[in-house]
Design a protein around this motif. Sequence first.
Motif, PDB file in Angstrom:
ATOM      1  N   GLY A 143      -8.082  13.621  -6.549  1.00  0.00           N
ATOM      2  CA  GLY A 143      -8.919  12.594  -5.873  1.00  0.00           C
ATOM      3  C   GLY A 143      -9.020  11.524  -7.008  1.00  0.00           C
ATOM      4  N   ARG A 144      -9.987  10.496  -6.896  1.00  0.00           N
ATOM      5  CA  ARG A 144      -9.924   9.219  -7.554  1.00  0.00           C
ATOM      6  C   ARG A 144     -10.378   9.677  -9.135  1.00  0.00           C
ATOM      7  NH1 ARG A 144     -10.588   4.069  -6.719  1.00  0.00           N
ATOM      8  NH2 ARG A 144     -11.704   2.796  -8.311  1.00  0.00           N
ATOM      9  N   GLN A 145     -10.895  10.395  -9.476  1.00  0.00           N
ATOM     10  CA  GLN A 145     -11.107  10.883 -10.915  1.00  0.00           C
ATOM     11  C   GLN A 145     -10.316  12.187 -11.325  1.00  0.00           C
ATOM     12  OE1 GLN A 145     -12.708   8.580 -12.888  1.00  0.00           O
ATOM     13  NE2 GLN A 145     -13.378   7.574 -10.975  1.00  0.00           N
ATOM     14  N   GLY A 146      -9.391  12.480 -10.445  1.00  0.00           N
ATOM     15  CA  GLY A 146      -8.435  13.745 -10.685  1.00  0.00           C
ATOM     16  C   GLY A 146      -7.345  13.210 -11.642  1.00  0.00           C
ATOM     17  N   ALA A 147      -6.694  14.502 -11.975  1.00  0.00           N
ATOM     18  CA  ALA A 147      -5.767  14.534 -13.317  1.00  0.00           C
ATOM     19  C   ALA A 147      -4.650  13.567 -12.619  1.00  0.00           C
ATOM     20  CB  ALA A 147      -5.241  16.037 -13.323  1.00  0.00           C
ATOM     21  N   LEU A 148      -4.134  13.695 -11.347  1.00  0.00           N
ATOM     22  CA  LEU A 148      -3.055  12.924 -11.084  1.00  0.00           C
ATOM     23  C   LEU A 148      -3.581  11.418 -11.300  1.00  0.00           C
ATOM     24  CD1 LEU A 148      -0.152  12.483  -9.676  1.00  0.00           C
ATOM     25  CD2 LEU A 148      -1.141  12.707  -7.546  1.00  0.00           C
ATOM     26  N   ALA A 149      -4.640  11.031 -10.651  1.00  0.00           N
ATOM     27  CA  ALA A 149      -4.959   9.533 -10.786  1.00  0.00           C
ATOM     28  C   ALA A 149      -5.463   9.268 -12.021  1.00  0.00           C
ATOM     29  CB  ALA A 149      -6.220   9.563 -10.072  1.00  0.00           C
ATOM     30  N   GLN A 150      -5.944   9.763 -12.939  1.00  0.00           N
ATOM     31  CA  GLN A 150      -6.028   9.453 -14.442  1.00  0.00           C
ATOM     32  C   GLN A 150      -4.559   9.238 -15.121  1.00  0.00           C
ATOM     33  OE1 GLN A 150      -8.928   8.645 -15.985  1.00  0.00           O
ATOM     34  NE2 GLN A 150      -9.891   9.090 -13.907  1.00  0.00           N
ATOM     35  N   THR A 151      -3.762  10.283 -14.949  1.00  0.00           N
ATOM     36  CA  THR A 151      -2.058  10.159 -15.598  1.00  0.00           C
ATOM     37  C   THR A 151      -1.415   9.016 -14.965  1.00  0.00           C
ATOM     38  OG1 THR A 151      -2.307  12.508 -15.467  1.00  0.00           O
ATOM     39  CG2 THR A 151      -0.153  11.451 -15.738  1.00  0.00           C
ATOM     40  N   SER A 152      -1.632   8.880 -13.562  1.00  0.00           N
ATOM     41  CA  SER A 152      -0.885   7.615 -12.971  1.00  0.00           C
ATOM     42  C   SER A 152      -1.588   6.163 -13.708  1.00  0.00           C
ATOM     43  CB  SER A 152      -0.975   7.649 -11.426  1.00  0.00           C
ATOM     44  OG  SER A 152      -2.165   7.556 -10.991  1.00  0.00           O
ATOM     45  N   LEU A 153      -2.728   6.153 -13.816  1.00  0.00           N
ATOM     46  CA  LEU A 153      -3.549   5.025 -14.177  1.00  0.00           C
ATOM     47  C   LEU A 153      -2.933   4.562 -15.540  1.00  0.00           C
ATOM     48  CD1 LEU A 153      -5.500   2.763 -13.556  1.00  0.00           C
ATOM     49  CD2 LEU A 153      -7.272   4.356 -14.774  1.00  0.00           C
ATOM     50  N   TRP A 154      -2.903   5.618 -16.380  1.00  0.00           N
ATOM     51  CA  TRP A 154      -2.442   5.558 -17.831  1.00  0.00           C
ATOM     52  C   TRP A 154      -0.820   5.175 -17.827  1.00  0.00           C
ATOM     53  CZ3 TRP A 154       0.480   9.146 -21.151  1.00  0.00           C
ATOM     54  CH2 TRP A 154       0.546   8.724 -22.388  1.00  0.00           C
ATOM     55  N   LEU A 155      -0.358   5.799 -17.139  1.00  0.00           N
ATOM     56  CA  LEU A 155       1.435   5.361 -17.208  1.00  0.00           C
ATOM     57  C   LEU A 155       1.792   4.251 -16.189  1.00  0.00           C
ATOM     58  CD1 LEU A 155       2.692   9.026 -16.640  1.00  0.00           C
ATOM     59  CD2 LEU A 155       2.664   7.844 -18.713  1.00  0.00           C
ATOM     60  N   PHE A 156       1.229   3.877 -15.185  1.00  0.00           N
ATOM     61  CA  PHE A 156       1.661   2.799 -14.418  1.00  0.00           C
ATOM     62  C   PHE A 156       0.546   1.986 -14.019  1.00  0.00           C
ATOM     63  CE2 PHE A 156       3.843   6.621 -13.407  1.00  0.00           C
ATOM     64  CZ  PHE A 156       5.176   6.473 -13.740  1.00  0.00           C
ATOM     65  N   GLY A 157      -0.927   1.962 -14.281  1.00  0.00           N
ATOM     66  CA  GLY A 157      -1.669   1.065 -14.360  1.00  0.00           C
ATOM     67  C   GLY A 157      -2.301   1.120 -12.776  1.00  0.00           C
ATOM     68  N   GLU A 158      -2.244   2.229 -11.977  1.00  0.00           N
ATOM     69  CA  GLU A 158      -2.703   2.338 -10.827  1.00  0.00           C
ATOM     70  C   GLU A 158      -3.054   3.773 -10.458  1.00  0.00           C
ATOM     71  OE1 GLU A 158       1.560   2.455  -8.292  1.00  0.00           O
ATOM     72  OE2 GLU A 158       0.047   0.859  -7.637  1.00  0.00           O
ATOM     73  N   ARG A 159      -4.126   3.922  -9.448  1.00  0.00           N
ATOM     74  CA  ARG A 159      -4.274   5.489  -9.207  1.00  0.00           C
ATOM     75  C   ARG A 159      -3.837   6.137  -8.036  1.00  0.00           C
ATOM     76  NH1 ARG A 159      -9.452   6.641 -11.968  1.00  0.00           N
ATOM     77  NH2 ARG A 159     -10.502   4.640 -12.763  1.00  0.00           N
ATOM     78  N   TRP A 160      -3.104   7.181  -8.202  1.00  0.00           N
ATOM     79  CA  TRP A 160      -2.472   7.703  -7.005  1.00  0.00           C
ATOM     80  C   TRP A 160      -3.383   8.928  -6.625  1.00  0.00           C
ATOM     81  CZ3 TRP A 160       3.218   8.630  -9.507  1.00  0.00           C
ATOM     82  CH2 TRP A 160       3.755   7.056  -9.587  1.00  0.00           C
ATOM     83  N   MET A 161      -3.720   8.936  -5.606  1.00  0.00           N
ATOM     84  CA  MET A 161      -4.469   9.897  -4.915  1.00  0.00           C
ATOM     85  C   MET A 161      -3.967  10.547  -3.730  1.00  0.00           C
ATOM     86  SD  MET A 161      -8.191   7.833  -5.162  1.00  0.00           S
ATOM     87  CE  MET A 161      -7.679   6.558  -4.396  1.00  0.00           C
TER      88      MET A 161
END
Length: 298
Positions: A143-161
């Motif tokens: 989800g938007r606040q899920g583990a994948l979104a937080q990790t992708s935001l930290w690594l690539f600057g965008e949320r993956w959902m």
Amino acid sequence: MTAASRQPSGAASYVNTHQIMVGPVRRKSLIALFALLPALVVFCAFWLLPFSRLIMMGAEADPSSGISAYLTILTHRQYLISLATTVGLSLVVSLVAVAIAGVAGFFLARQRFFGKSILVAILTFPLAFPGVVVGFLVIMLGGRQGALAQTSLWLFGERWMFAYSLAGLFIGYLYFSIPRVITTVMAACDNLDQSLEEAARSLGANTWQVIKDVIVPGIAPALLSTGAICFATSMGAFGTAFTLGTRLSILPLNIYGEFTNYANFAMAAALSVVLGVITWMALSLARRLAGGNLGASV
């Protein structure tokens, strides 16, 4: 009076024997009838009568099209897409679950190692979760606040959902399908005659040949039955889909929307009948292919 005259005739002997045999058979039939009576009453009251009413209601005219709701399903693109999406998603989930959990179940059945019981308990624990909880876990992952979104935001600057799409629904369905396959395959492997594998190896068969010619045919009924159960469960799963989003085009959500949002009881009934018929056909086909062992381990 001679001895021959004192003995009963052949006809009289047959009548006496017939009466002796008919008595216990009749009593057993009455006992079986009384034993089945509660189940028959529940079946008629809670399945046969409601489903018959659904069938008749689905034949009524759909308010939006003016024709029978069954014909509306076959002639309107949105319902055909929903039907195809639901069947396709359920089929893919079943195949992937059988492929992944079948290998895992065979490994767990044949290997002995420390902590195996704990690992099996963890792998089968999702069976205790209702669909809503499974959907929430998918949101926590994708989800938007899920583990994948937080990790992708930290690594690539965008949320993956992916949680609010068919991909998220696929993950959710797969999550509660895998434990069903693992437990069934483990039971089937425990009952598989290992002497057949030893005989195949003694005749020169390699590992892949043993798997293809001995193991897979031996547990094929279990794979078919558990795959059909996964398909049926995915076809009718509602809680997970409702948690992930009501805009997904699948039959359970369409039935819910037609019933609650539009009060279109004819269409809701027709969609319910179609879903039930497709699921019943899948289970019947799997039972036929598995030789009547649907639901059994082997």
